[in-house]
Design an enzyme around this catalytic site. Structure first.
Site, short mmCIF file in Angstrom:
data_model
loop_
_atom_site.label_atom_id
_atom_site.label_comp_id
_atom_site.label_asym_id
_atom_site.label_seq_id
_atom_site.Cartn_x
_atom_site.Cartn_y
_atom_site.Cartn_z
CB CYS A 1 3.62 5.28 -4.34
SG CYS A 1 3.46 5.74 -2.60
CB CYS B 1 0.05 1.58 -8.71
SG CYS B 1 -0.49 -0.01 -8.08
CG HIS B 2 0.86 6.13 -8.60
ND1 HIS B 2 -0.27 6.68 -9.15
CD2 HIS B 2 0.46 5.60 -7.41
CE1 HIS B 2 -1.31 6.51 -8.33
NE2 HIS B 2 -0.88 5.85 -7.27
CG MET C 1 -4.93 4.48 -3.95
SD MET C 1 -4.14 5.99 -4.50
CE MET C 1 -3.82 6.79 -2.92
CG HIS D 1 -0.12 -5.74 -13.92
ND1 HIS D 1 0.87 -4.95 -13.39
CD2 HIS D 1 -0.54 -6.54 -12.91
CE1 HIS D 1 1.03 -5.25 -12.11
NE2 HIS D 1 0.19 -6.23 -11.80
CG HIS E 1 -4.71 -8.19 -10.82
ND1 HIS E 1 -4.27 -9.35 -10.22
CD2 HIS E 1 -3.68 -7.30 -10.71
CE1 HIS E 1 -3.04 -9.16 -9.76
NE2 HIS E 1 -2.66 -7.92 -10.04
FE1 DHE Z 1 2.30 -8.45 -7.70
C1 DHE Z 1 2.59 -11.22 -9.72
C2 DHE Z 1 3.49 -6.50 -10.19
C3 DHE Z 1 1.40 -5.67 -5.92
C4 DHE Z 1 1.70 -10.40 -5.00
N1 DHE Z 1 2.91 -8.80 -9.61
C5 DHE Z 1 2.94 -10.01 -10.26
C6 DHE Z 1 3.40 -9.82 -11.60
C7 DHE Z 1 3.67 -8.48 -11.73
C8 DHE Z 1 3.35 -7.84 -10.47
C9 DHE Z 1 4.20 -7.77 -12.96
C10 DHE Z 1 3.56 -10.89 -12.67
C11 DHE Z 1 4.88 -11.59 -12.53
C12 DHE Z 1 5.05 -12.69 -13.57
O1 DHE Z 1 4.13 -13.48 -13.78
O2 DHE Z 1 6.12 -12.75 -14.18
N2 DHE Z 1 2.38 -6.43 -8.01
C13 DHE Z 1 2.93 -5.85 -9.10
C14 DHE Z 1 2.85 -4.41 -8.99
O3 DHE Z 1 3.36 -3.58 -9.79
C15 DHE Z 1 1.94 -4.11 -7.87
C16 DHE Z 1 0.57 -3.78 -8.44
C17 DHE Z 1 2.29 -2.93 -7.02
C18 DHE Z 1 3.60 -2.98 -6.33
O4 DHE Z 1 3.99 -1.97 -5.75
O5 DHE Z 1 4.28 -4.01 -6.35
C19 DHE Z 1 1.91 -5.48 -7.17
N3 DHE Z 1 1.65 -8.09 -5.77
C20 DHE Z 1 1.36 -6.89 -5.26
C21 DHE Z 1 1.01 -6.99 -3.87
O6 DHE Z 1 0.71 -6.03 -3.10
C22 DHE Z 1 1.04 -8.43 -3.51
C23 DHE Z 1 -0.37 -8.91 -3.15
C24 DHE Z 1 1.97 -8.74 -2.32
C25 DHE Z 1 3.39 -8.31 -2.53
O7 DHE Z 1 4.23 -9.20 -2.55
O8 DHE Z 1 3.67 -7.15 -2.71
C26 DHE Z 1 1.50 -9.04 -4.82
N4 DHE Z 1 2.14 -10.44 -7.42
C27 DHE Z 1 1.92 -11.04 -6.21
C28 DHE Z 1 1.94 -12.49 -6.39
C29 DHE Z 1 2.17 -12.73 -7.76
C30 DHE Z 1 2.31 -11.43 -8.37
C31 DHE Z 1 1.69 -13.51 -5.30
C32 DHE Z 1 2.31 -14.08 -8.46
C33 DHE Z 1 0.99 -14.65 -8.85
C34 DHE Z 1 1.12 -16.01 -9.49
O9 DHE Z 1 0.29 -16.88 -9.19
O10 DHE Z 1 2.02 -16.21 -10.29
#
Ligand code: DHE
Length: 536
Positions: A47, A50-51, A88, A327, A369
């Site tokens: 959670c 996002c929150h 969500m 983000h 996104h």
């Molecule tokens: Fe991510 C990138 C934050 C959920 C997989 N994710 C990012 C970035 C941020 C972020 C700030 C950019 C980083 C950068 O470029 O410096 N992600 C968040 C969250 O806050 C969020 C929404 C909720 C959480 O609780 O984390 C979240 N993200 C996810 C997932 O559920 C994913 C699908 C699987 C996981 O690992 O949790 C996921 N996020 C990714 C991936 C990238 C990413 C694979 C990199 C993408 C790229 O091509 O660079």
């Protein structure tokens, strides 16, 4: 549950906007000590991203007791179980939580949030380990493999990163990087992969040793999502930076050893209303190619910080007013303009890293996104960039080359020139193309329908009026994240599941080339060359 959702018939956001009544004064449901422990863990895992850790809201709405008590356990349980139209996930129907856990979380969030402890540089220092000292590392590759075409694949719940040889498709080894690695980034030379875990642990993998080897680790905070390296000429492989969610700070670390060097808090005032925010989290970070700077999205206060790493002692930070809830995001094709999404504001922002100034912001659709985004040439509008959306099935495309010699193309800069409805619906997380490809790949990871979240769509960017081709990738899990190989003729895709897969497609024919099976929850996967050169 379904019936209850229909009876309520409103979104969580709408309900949270209701005036607070007597309910807010009521006592929150009591939890046992064991329940507290379990709920805190689930909140952190599922959670907080996002929150917010302090539940003040960002990609999701605030979850403070005065609102959550108004809603009450039963309504909260429905939202947690079934999700919302705003993006969500349906945690119970989607198999991520049990019904008991949903009930526990519904009760937990009616209690006051508890701030986790602060962390000092000395605390970080205690966690720092150099596993292979710099002088014990090879000075040139100890193998004859095409290491710039290696892929690092995150095995999220296994706490590992697996390295594949992209040419031979051999598994070169699994490294114990720690809990829920979020992303990998490459050093400027490409020799090192740096990982960052959801728990703030950074690791460094040397790709020149006989087999990929973890050479250092450090835990920089208790929650993080981003890591980046110094790529400006003269600083290659010298420094790295971790952006933290909790405590809200960034940490500069040595690029060769991960030794913590400097910690800077991001707490401060919102750019627009100038109100204090206790938890402005660091979201995406990109490395400037114009100066020795990192570009940081400071989510809650809505600033983009340009952090000058040329002098850590007398560090300069420029704060650009942008938009709240920044983000993810990435570069335009020439790597001059940084284009992050302020997803809760339905907005894309543009800043110019050559002049260090805000350029503009514009609306694209519900919750953009882009991931790192994608850049290509549109036959009618010239150089463009785009984003998919969490909250609706839409691909927005805008001009992104204001200096283009063709004045007609230059005029399209920062204007949405195409807004294409995607028939698989909302919930997209990533899109990807490559300078040598004519395809744009799109996922639908968070769409509630298996027929969408298990499929991919591919659009021919030379014929944007034609409908994208969509196909199923797996009969289980969720399809997430696409990455090209170095040559730009193969696309790697993850099937995110307990028994997950990486599927490799031929980019021209869209035919499957190979499939690696039984991987524990593969998520992000990163090609060395494309990550070191910021190709997307
Ligand atoms: Fe991510 C990138 C934050 C959920 C997989 N994710 C990012 C970035 C941020 C972020 C700030 C950019 C980083 C950068 O470029 O410096 N992600 C968040 C969250 O806050 C969020 C929404 C909720 C959480 O609780 O984390 C979240 N993200 C996810 C997932 O559920 C994913 C699908 C699987 C996981 O690992 O949790 C996921 N996020 C990714 C991936 C990238 C990413 C694979 C990199 C993408 C790229 O091509 O660079």
């Amino acid at each position: 549950m379904k019936g209850k959702k229909l009876a309520l018939g409103v979104s969580l956001m709408a309900l949270l906007a209701f005036p607070v009544s007597q309910a807010a004064a009521q006592e929150a449901p009591k939890l046992t000590e064991d329940e507290w422990k379990a709920a805190k863990r689930i909140y952190f895992d599922r959670c907080a991203g996002c929150h917010g850790t302090l539940r003040k809201g960002a990609t999701g709405p605030t979850l403070l007791p005065k609102r959550t008590k108004e809603l009450g356990t039963e309504a909260l349980e429905v939202f947690i179980s079934e999700g919302t139209a705003g993006g969500m996930p349906a945690f119970v129907s989607g198999g991520m939580l049990s019904a008991q856990e949903a009930n526990l979380m519904a009760r937990f969030i009616q209690n006051d949030p508890v701030a986790p402890p602060e962390i000092s540089l000395a605390d970080i220092n205690e966690t720092w380990k150099v596993i292979v000292p710099v002088d014990k590392r090879p000075s040139k590759p100890e193998h004859s493999r095409n290491w710039q075409n290696f892929f690092g694949v995150v095995l999220r719940d296994a706490g590992k990163v697996v390295i594949y040889d992209g040419d031979t498709k051999e598994n070169l080894g699994e490294l114990p990087t720690g809990f829920a690695v979020h992303i990998l980034r490459s050093s400027a030379s490409g020799r090192y992969f740096y990982s960052i875990g959801r728990d703030g642990k950074a690791t460094m993998i040397d790709l020149w040793s006989k087999t990929p080897t973890m050479v250092a680790e450090v835990k920089t905070c208790s929650e993080a999502r981003s890591i980046e390296t110094s790529k400006f000429h003269g600083y290659e492989d010298k420094l790295a930076i971790v952006g933290c969610y909790w405590p809200p700070h960034f940490v500069v670390i040595d690029g060769q050893t991960l030794e913590p060097k400097k910690i800077v808090s991001t707490r401060g005032y919102t750019y627009d209303t100038n109100e204090y925010h206790p938890e402005p989290r660091v979201a995406a970070i990109v490395p400037s190619h114009y100066s020795p700077e990192w570009v940081l999205n400071i989510k809650e206060t809505g600033f983009i910080w340009l952090v000058d790493y040329s002098n850590l002692r007398d560090m300069k930070i420029k704060m650009i007013e942008a938009e709240r809830f920044l983000h993810d995001g990435g570069w335009d094709a020439k790597k001059r303009y940084f284009m992050p999404a302020a997803n809760m504001k339905d907005t894309m922002v543009v800043i110019d890293t050559k002049t260090g100034k805000f350029v503009t912001k514009f609306k694209t659709g519900t919750k953009p996104h882009p991931g790192r985004g994608a850049n290509w040439n549109d036959p009618k509008y010239g150089p463009v960039s785009g984003t998919v959306h969490l909250g609706e099935g839409r691909l927005a495309v805008w001009g992104s080359d204001p200096e283009n010699k063709n004045k007609e193309f230059a005029k399209n800069a920062w204007k949405v020139v195409r807004s294409i409805e995607l028939k698989k619906g909302s919930g997209s997380l990533f899109m990807k193309t490559h300078p040598k490809s004519k395809n744009l790949w799109l996922d639908f990871t968070l769409n509630p329908e298996p027929s969408s979240h298990r499929s991919l769509c591919v659009m021919d960017i030379t014929k944007p009026e034609e409908e994208a081709k969509c196909f199923d990738v797996a009969d289980h899990g969720r399809v997430v994240h696409m990455e090209y190989n170095k040559n730009g003729d193969e696309v790697w895709v993850a099937v995110w599941d307990k028994a997950g897969e990486i599927v490799v497609f031929d980019d021209k024919t869209l035919k499957e080339k190979t499939r690696f099976k039984n991987l524990v929850t593969p998520t992000g996967h990163f090609n060395v060359y494309n990550t070191m050169k910021d190709v997307y």
